[in-house]
Design an enzyme around this catalytic site. Structure first.
Site, PDB file in Angstrom:
ATOM      1  N   LYS A 130      25.457 -41.383   5.229  1.00 23.87           N
ATOM      2  CA  LYS A 130      25.280 -41.189   3.493  1.00 23.87           C
ATOM      3  C   LYS A 130      24.639 -42.463   3.095  1.00 23.87           C
ATOM      4  O   LYS A 130      24.314 -43.737   4.009  1.00 23.87           O
ATOM      5  CB  LYS A 130      26.747 -41.721   2.746  1.00 23.87           C
ATOM      6  CG  LYS A 130      26.404 -40.428   1.600  1.00 23.87           C
ATOM      7  CD  LYS A 130      26.778 -39.424   1.547  1.00 23.87           C
ATOM      8  CE  LYS A 130      26.587 -38.655   0.297  1.00 23.87           C
ATOM      9  NZ  LYS A 130      26.886 -37.031   0.307  1.00 23.87           N
ATOM     10  N   ASP A 164      22.337 -35.821  -3.258  1.00 22.94           N
ATOM     11  CA  ASP A 164      23.249 -35.660  -3.844  1.00 22.94           C
ATOM     12  C   ASP A 164      23.236 -35.890  -5.088  1.00 22.94           C
ATOM     13  O   ASP A 164      22.086 -35.373  -5.868  1.00 22.94           O
ATOM     14  CB  ASP A 164      23.862 -37.451  -2.899  1.00 22.94           C
ATOM     15  CG  ASP A 164      26.025 -36.552  -3.717  1.00 22.94           C
ATOM     16  OD1 ASP A 164      26.495 -36.052  -2.510  1.00 22.94           O
ATOM     17  OD2 ASP A 164      26.336 -37.909  -4.112  1.00 22.94           O
TER      18      ASP A 164
HETATM   19  N1  GLU Z   1      25.339 -34.520  -0.092  1.00 24.18           N
HETATM   20  C1  GLU Z   1      26.030 -33.545  -0.025  1.00 24.18           C
HETATM   21  C2  GLU Z   1      27.376 -33.579   0.837  1.00 24.18           C
HETATM   22  O1  GLU Z   1      27.881 -34.358  -0.179  1.00 24.18           O
HETATM   23  C3  GLU Z   1      25.066 -32.300   1.231  1.00 24.18           C
HETATM   24  C4  GLU Z   1      24.687 -32.845   2.083  1.00 24.18           C
HETATM   25  C5  GLU Z   1      23.369 -32.817   2.910  1.00 24.18           C
HETATM   26  O2  GLU Z   1      22.798 -31.710   2.930  1.00 24.18           O
HETATM   27  O3  GLU Z   1      22.974 -33.228   4.012  1.00 24.18           O
HETATM   28  O4  GLU Z   1      27.559 -33.005   1.023  1.00 24.18           O
END
Ligand code: GLU
Length: 449
Positions: free
Chosen positions: A130, A170
């Site tokens: 992340k 996100d």
């Molecule tokens: N931010 C999204 C999550 O919390 C998606 C992340 C992604 O698609 O890599 O899962």
């Protein structure tokens, strides 16, 4: 044996607290998983011997960098960028980028930790990561956002790669930002490496359904939870918080499945529309105009705007918190239970406080944790990577059918794992244990690295 196992998880938690000071969200996410793992440690002594849990709680790599940029008036700003590459046992690091003033290392670590288990639950070959920055995109012009994204990627690009680390969106990072980020990556590397970012525009390597996937997935998950209770979304009144990508498409799918979503919210307050949220208006207000949620009530005569209030005061049978972490506390949980709420599904990451989850569980309200219920977004990112790798393009119907199947499998595996480990109906335990076991098996196979 029982006390030994609890002593192990307590010691691990103490170590996490001591070594990661001032990161309350990370502590909270670890605590919740540790509470589920005692039953696993009791069955598998090798996890304690090999310090598997400790290894999974420690990110593989944490990157912090400076992001300088200039606004439209020429003023210089310095933000802080992050990428936490949490775990690559199951595949390249995979996870979104969050642009929000609240972003700090603890928040990114909590999200990366959750992502590791979530991604494992999807059954797709993706590790967990992340990132983001403490940049506030609110009221910034397109050119300011572009300059910020370009500066951010000028540092981040060296850490990314189709087989290394694949970023996405996100909170605060949507199609516009992914476009700017991809453009800068392409320019610096001179490679059209589609698989390095997901959530791309559908005209240039993006997957159909990716935009809708997190919200659709949460609604599919709610529908699976109701099915176990011999029920369905048909005719249900649903309260949804948030008005971003997750909330909008959760509302859309709830309505397609026969439910009535009556709320949406942002940081200024919430709207309630007893007739059911009008999606065309909501999309226009939030996606096109990027305006405050009160603009919805200005346009829809049946809607009411409540400034600063709690959306959880609105009576509902199903609640889908889809705004941000810790938005739903024990006070809100008590109100929801009192108003007859039967099912709570986390569309956001960790929107319910631990105390709220306890209220739901004690009241017999079915609770779907985010790492399972909102996994549809990242699962569809993995489908986007699959299409990029094979230079293929799937139809909306095919991709949505895959998403629905994945959500059904995630629910089934959480449900079955909870039963197997003596906690029938406890999807928190089921998700944590099922996700952990998948990661742990790969961690062991790769040796001590
Ligand atoms: N931010 C999204 C999550 O919390 C998606 C992340 C992604 O698609 O890599 O899962």
């Amino acid at each position: 044996m029982g006390t030994d196992v609890n002593a192990i998880t307590e010691r691990i938690y103490e170590d996490v607290l001591r070594r990661n000071p001032a990161q309350p969200e990370f502590h909270q996410a670890v605590r919740e998983v540790l509470d589920s793992l005692a039953v696993v440690l009791a069955r598998h002594s090798e996890f304690a011997e090999l310090k598997t849990v400790e290894r999974i709680c420690e990110p593989e790599r944490q990157i912090i960098f400076r992001v300088p940029w200039q606004d439209d008036r020429g003023e210089v700003h310095i933000n802080r960028g992050f990428r936490v590459e949490f775990n690559s046992a199951l595949g390249p690091y995979k996870g979104g980028l969050r642009f929000h003033p609240s972003v700090n290392l603890g928040i990114v670590k909590f999200l990366g930790f959750e992502q590791t288990f979530k991604n494992a639950l999807t059954g797709m070959p993706i590790g967990g990561g992340k990132g983001g920055a403490d940049f506030d995109p609110k009221d910034r012009s397109d050119t300011e956002v572009m300059r910020f994204c370009q500066s951010f990627m000028t540092e981040l690009y060296r850490h990314l790669g189709e087989y290394t680390d694949v970023a996405a969106g996100d909170i605060g990072v949507g199609g516009r930002e992914i476009g700017f980020l991809f453009g800068q990556y392409k320019r610096i590397t001179n490679r059209y490496e589609s698989g390095v970012l997901t959530g791309k525009g559908v005209g240039w390597g993006g997957a159909l359904v990716r935009t809708e996937a997190t919200g659709y997935g949460a609604a599919f998950f709610a529908s699976e939870m109701l099915k176990v209770r011999g029920d369905s979304l048909d005719g249900k009144t649903v309260a949804v918080s948030g008005a971003g990508n997750v909330a909008i498409y959760a509302i859309e799918k709830v309505e397609q499945l026969g439910g009535k979503a009556v709320t949406a919210s942002d940081s200024s307050g919430y709207v309630v529309d007893e007739r059911g949220i009008d999606l065309e208006v909501l999309k226009q207000v939030k996606e096109v105009e990027r305006a405050r949620i009160s603009a919805y009530a200005d346009r829809v005569p049946t809607a009411r705007f409540v400034a600063g209030g709690s959306v959880w005061d609105v009576p509902c049978q199903v609640a889908i918190p889809s705004a941000s972490q810790n938005e739903l506390d024990s006070h809100a949980a008590v109100t929801l239970v009192r108003n007859g709420c039967q099912v709570v599904v986390e569309g956001a990451n960790m929107p319910c406080t631990p105390e709220a989850v306890k209220v739901f569980q004690e009241a017999g309200v079915a609770f779907g944790p985010g790492k399972a219920a909102n996994a549809g977004g990242v699962a569809t990112s993995a489908l986007e990577m699959q299409q990029n790798a094979s230079r293929d393009r799937w139809t909306f119907e095919h991709t949505e059918a895959r998403l629905e199947e994945i959500m059904r499998e995630i629910h089934a595996s959480c449900h079955a794992t909870a039963e197997e480990y003596g906690a029938p109906g406890n999807l928190v335990l089921g998700a944590n244990v099922a996700g952990f076991l998948r990661v742990a098996e790969a961690v062991h196979a790769h040796g001590l690295i």
